[in-house]
Write a protein that holds these residues in place. Sequence first.
Motif: not given
Length: 611
Positions: A202-228
């Motif tokens: 299981v921990p190896g699978m969790g690591w893979v999921m974490g790598k995919v979601g790593k950039k999500l917050k930065r991209q969300s900030l950019e999207a909310q900035g465009k919404w503003s």
Amino acid sequence: MKEFFQMMRRFVSPYKKYLGWAVLLNLLSAVFNIFSFTLLIPILQILFKIDQRTYSFIPWGSDMGMKDIAINNFYYSVSRMIEIHGASGTLLFLGLFLAFMTMLKTSCYFASSAVMIPLRTGVVRDIRIMVYSKVMRLPLRFFSEERKGDIIARMSGDVGEVENSITSSLDMLIKNPILIVMYFGTLLVTSWQLTLFTLLVVPGMGWVMGKVGKKLKRQSLEAQGKWSDTMTQLEETLGGLRIIKAFIAEQKMIDRFTQCSNELRDATNRVATRQALAHPMSEFLGTLLIVLVLWFGGSLILGEHSSIDAPTFIFYMVILYSVINPLKEFSKAGYNIPRGLASMERVDKILKAENPIKEIADPKVLDNLNDKIEMKNISFSYDGTRQVLKDINITIPKGKTIALVGQSGSGKSTLVDLLPRYHDIQEGEILIDGINIKELRIANLRSLIGNVNQEAILFNDSFFNNIAFGVENATMEQVIAAAKIANAHDFIMETEKGYDTNIGDRGGKLSGGQRQRVSIARAILKNPPILILDEATSALDTESERLVQEALERLMKTRTTIAIAHRLSTIKNADEICVLYEGEIVERGKHDELLAKNGYYKRLNDMQSLA
């Protein structure tokens, strides 16, 4: 996750009882689920006639382990039922008991979700109220540096994102850890070898999921900035439609908004694509986990000294498959939370903005102006570099009118904004009856001051509510009396519903002179001892100016007045006229005295006469 739990501590405290109920109900749901799945083992053994052993009841206090006693006595009870009711009757009873346990499980599951709804909606409501309250208390300078559309976007889009991602994930973060712990505990009791193997994978699978979601917050900030940016352009367009049409700039604004919308779409696509990856990836990794455990468990069963039989292994696989869904939901929360945290970060720029207008611990209270207003050695700058006002000294005795004149940008409006503490001065002091305004309660200070501005600021409400704005328990008689003094009563009564008529957004259904007279009526009803007139007649035609000027003269009769004027004809009778030039008072005196000086005031007067 640290940021998430910090946010929860800030906003979830008033709703702890809901969290407690959610934990209890999810715990019961997990217990009922495990018990219902446990019935699969005897059902399979009866169907396939696998277990031919004879069981006898073992007293609960014997030396055997509690787990072995419980299993033995359960099988003993099943075997007795088969003897009495037959295999078919026992299957029916076990099936009905399985349905009953499932009903209990689903009832607890529904109750656990329902009990979280007041928490989710309550947290979002609290954040909205906190943001709005903070906006009300922040100084005017904050809004000159921020875009209104951006503030609207933070109160709408960002707070909505907090609701959609963080608070909706809160339910999953309470329910899923309970299910995961309970299920893994059951797996461990059933077969520690298989569970150890699972925990290694299981921990190896969790690591893979974490790598995919790593950039999500930065991209969300950019999207909310465009919404503003999009909201800002919309707000500017609605406020400037007259100019846009006058300059035939519709297509230019459409192109600008289209470009902004395309950028928002691209940013949103990147976030949505990464988030959409969560479900298929977790589905694939979950299936991979099942395949690996199936291979390992099958190897154990096929071995000579297997610690687990086939029905128990099937039960193990059912529980393992059940734990996959909470793990997937947990990973989904791991994707949703960064989006909400990005929005919360933008909301916090308002909530955590510093308000430099401070109130002392034990402020004084003034009921009226009894003597005079003094401005002593005042200097002020907005950014700490260029001074807007330099060494201003003015004394305004009670009942007198002081006029401020000068070119645009000379500091007139800034000077009058210092009196109600919309800004705080860096040097000098302002005194009312000898008391520094910084020693007064802010609400008390502003209650002494009435404003009539160049642009009448009205609200999308009735005449009555606009005139009575800020005055508690105002009666219709008082409102009518104020409107009559302001020369507003006649045109109000000509409308369909009189004082109950809605005046439209910002008073858009009224003419400029009518809006100004409603604004004056509002100041009359407030009945303040100090009056600030900021170019109150500069934008009016001659007839409207005459009516407004009459209303102003009635309003000024018994009040101490500071009047800003471009039209010098409106302040000829002022007790003192102060001429400002680049932040300094260059001339002062009465109208005729200033004309006789043949200086800056005389030039202003001559230019207006020529015009």
